[in-house]
Design a protein around this motif. Structure first.
Motif, short mmCIF file in Angstrom:
data_model
loop_
_atom_site.label_atom_id
_atom_site.label_comp_id
_atom_site.label_asym_id
_atom_site.label_seq_id
_atom_site.Cartn_x
_atom_site.Cartn_y
_atom_site.Cartn_z
N UNK A 95 43.76 33.99 32.80
CA UNK A 95 43.89 35.10 32.75
C UNK A 95 42.57 35.78 31.84
N UNK A 96 41.67 35.06 31.71
CA UNK A 96 40.67 35.50 30.80
C UNK A 96 39.55 36.38 31.94
N UNK A 97 39.06 37.28 31.39
CA UNK A 97 37.73 38.14 32.09
C UNK A 97 36.88 38.21 31.09
N UNK A 98 35.78 37.59 31.00
CA UNK A 98 34.80 37.72 29.88
C UNK A 98 33.32 37.56 30.25
N UNK A 99 32.64 38.62 30.02
CA UNK A 99 31.29 38.44 30.14
C UNK A 99 30.63 37.68 29.07
N UNK A 100 29.31 37.16 29.29
CA UNK A 100 28.66 36.25 28.19
C UNK A 100 27.25 36.56 28.49
N UNK A 101 26.61 36.62 27.39
CA UNK A 101 25.16 37.50 27.42
C UNK A 101 24.35 36.52 26.56
N UNK A 294 49.79 22.41 39.80
CA UNK A 294 49.53 22.66 38.36
C UNK A 294 48.17 23.31 38.19
N UNK A 295 47.57 23.72 39.31
CA UNK A 295 46.23 24.45 39.22
C UNK A 295 46.57 25.99 39.96
N UNK A 296 45.95 26.95 39.21
CA UNK A 296 46.13 28.33 39.57
C UNK A 296 44.90 28.94 39.81
N UNK A 297 44.55 29.77 40.84
CA UNK A 297 43.26 30.69 41.12
C UNK A 297 43.29 31.62 39.82
N UNK A 298 42.15 32.09 39.32
CA UNK A 298 41.86 33.05 38.52
C UNK A 298 42.30 34.42 39.08
N UNK A 299 42.92 35.16 38.13
CA UNK A 299 43.63 36.56 38.59
C UNK A 299 42.24 37.48 38.81
N UNK A 300 41.88 38.07 39.80
CA UNK A 300 40.82 38.83 40.09
C UNK A 300 39.76 38.29 40.80
N UNK A 301 39.89 36.91 40.93
CA UNK A 301 38.96 35.99 41.85
C UNK A 301 39.74 34.90 42.42
N UNK A 302 40.78 35.25 43.38
CA UNK A 302 41.71 34.39 44.18
C UNK A 302 41.37 34.41 45.55
N UNK A 303 40.46 34.96 46.21
CA UNK A 303 40.19 35.16 47.45
C UNK A 303 39.64 33.83 48.17
#
Length: 321
Positions: A95-101, A294-303
């Protein structure tokens, strides 16, 4: 970052006695985006616990260009994303949604299994952008391979900085020179972003068993021999080593730590001390049972997600010795 097939790095013999292995990555163009892979290599699978090392870029994107690493899985490792330039948008099955710079660190521990994606954000795609950074994987100790997956993000200001004459080093992971990174590690390690002015010296940490450096900019001198950007040197254990920057200065990543006691196998994005465990992860991902598997797709990027190439499915986990 997902594993993409690439040519094995070259490992020519070095004339410098203190260098155990010299690695010259081969560049691979992924469509306007160049990747150089130093680890694993034919003569050296790991440096300490580091089992995968990719240089991403430098690249410049124009007209809404960018990077799209679609959702893909990992087991048995931790992924480290560190940027010099640009940004990534990270999403994972936790459920992580994180920008990295630049100067920040994303540390994702896969353990028993996690799925993530890394993309150029829509905001950045609206204009011209750049990307330059390093993606590494760290193999987990055998007793931690099936741990619960975790994610940490640390800002640039949270990472210790070591300075000396003409030298600045940011400690990304582990411990060195009396400093300790806030990133949670499962094994003894160190990982440093080092910037050297022309002619400046950098002594490698002497409290770690395995030590290597990868030159990203400029050049360094080791015992009278010069090594340009795009070279990884792995040094003999126990030797006290001091590197010297060339006339244009240098930027390098210093890495290493304690060697793992067990063999490690690597196949696609999976790392394990057990071939059978990798075969199980392969079956689980191919099943694509996101609801009950056992594997799930990331929420917000599961298409969408990265499928395993059918030809690759027939290959077996590989151990580099």
């Amino acid at each position: 970052m997902s594993w993409n097939p690439t040519q094995n790095p070259e490992c020519p013999e070095s004339d410098t006695n203190s260098i155990e292995t010299l690695i010259i990555p081969r560049a691979r163009d992924l469509g306007g985006f160049e990747v150089r892979r130093a680890l694993p290599s034919p003569k050296r699978q790991m440096v300490g616990p580091f089992i995968f090392f990719d240089q991403m870029g430098p690249a410049e994107f124009i007209n809404e260009g960018g990077i799209d690493v679609r959702p893909h899985p990992h087991i048995g490792l931790g992924t480290v994303t560190y940027l010099y330039d640009g940004e990534f948008e990270h999403r994972d099955s936790l459920g992580t949604h994180q920008m990295i710079y630049p100067g920040e660190v994303n540390w994702m521990t896969a353990g028993r299994g996690v799925t993530h994606s890394e993309r150029t954000s829509e905001e950045t795609r609206a204009g011209r952008s750049k990307l330059f950074g390093i993606q590494t994987w760290i193999a987990l100790p055998e007793d931690r391979e099936e741990m619960e997956p975790e994610f940490e993000h640390h800002k640039e200001a949270a990472l210790p900085v070591i300075t000396d004459t003409g030298m600045t080093a940011r400690l990304i992971l582990g411990n060195a020179y009396g400093e300790t990174s806030p990133v949670t590690m499962q094994s003894e390690t160190f990982y440093l972003d080092v910037v050297l002015e022309a002619g400046a010296s950098f002594p490698l940490p002497d409290n770690h068993e395995d030590r290597g450096v990868y030159v990203t900019e400029g050049s360094i001198e080791v015992a009278g021999d010069v090594f340009e950007a795009g070279r990884m040197m792995v040094f003999r254990p126990g030797d006290k080593m001091t590197l010297k920057a060339g006339p244009q200065g240098a930027r390098l990543m210093a890495l290493g730590g304690a060697t793992l006691n067990e063999k490690r196998y690597i196949w696609w994005n999976f790392v394990s001390s057990s071939k059978d465990r990798i075969e199980q992860a392969k079956e689980d991902w191919n099943a694509a049972d996101w609801a009950n598997g056992p594997f799930k797709l990331p929420p917000g990027d599961d298409a969408e997600f990265i499928e395993i190439d059918p030809a690759m499915n027939r290959t077996k986990p590989k151990e580099w010795t």
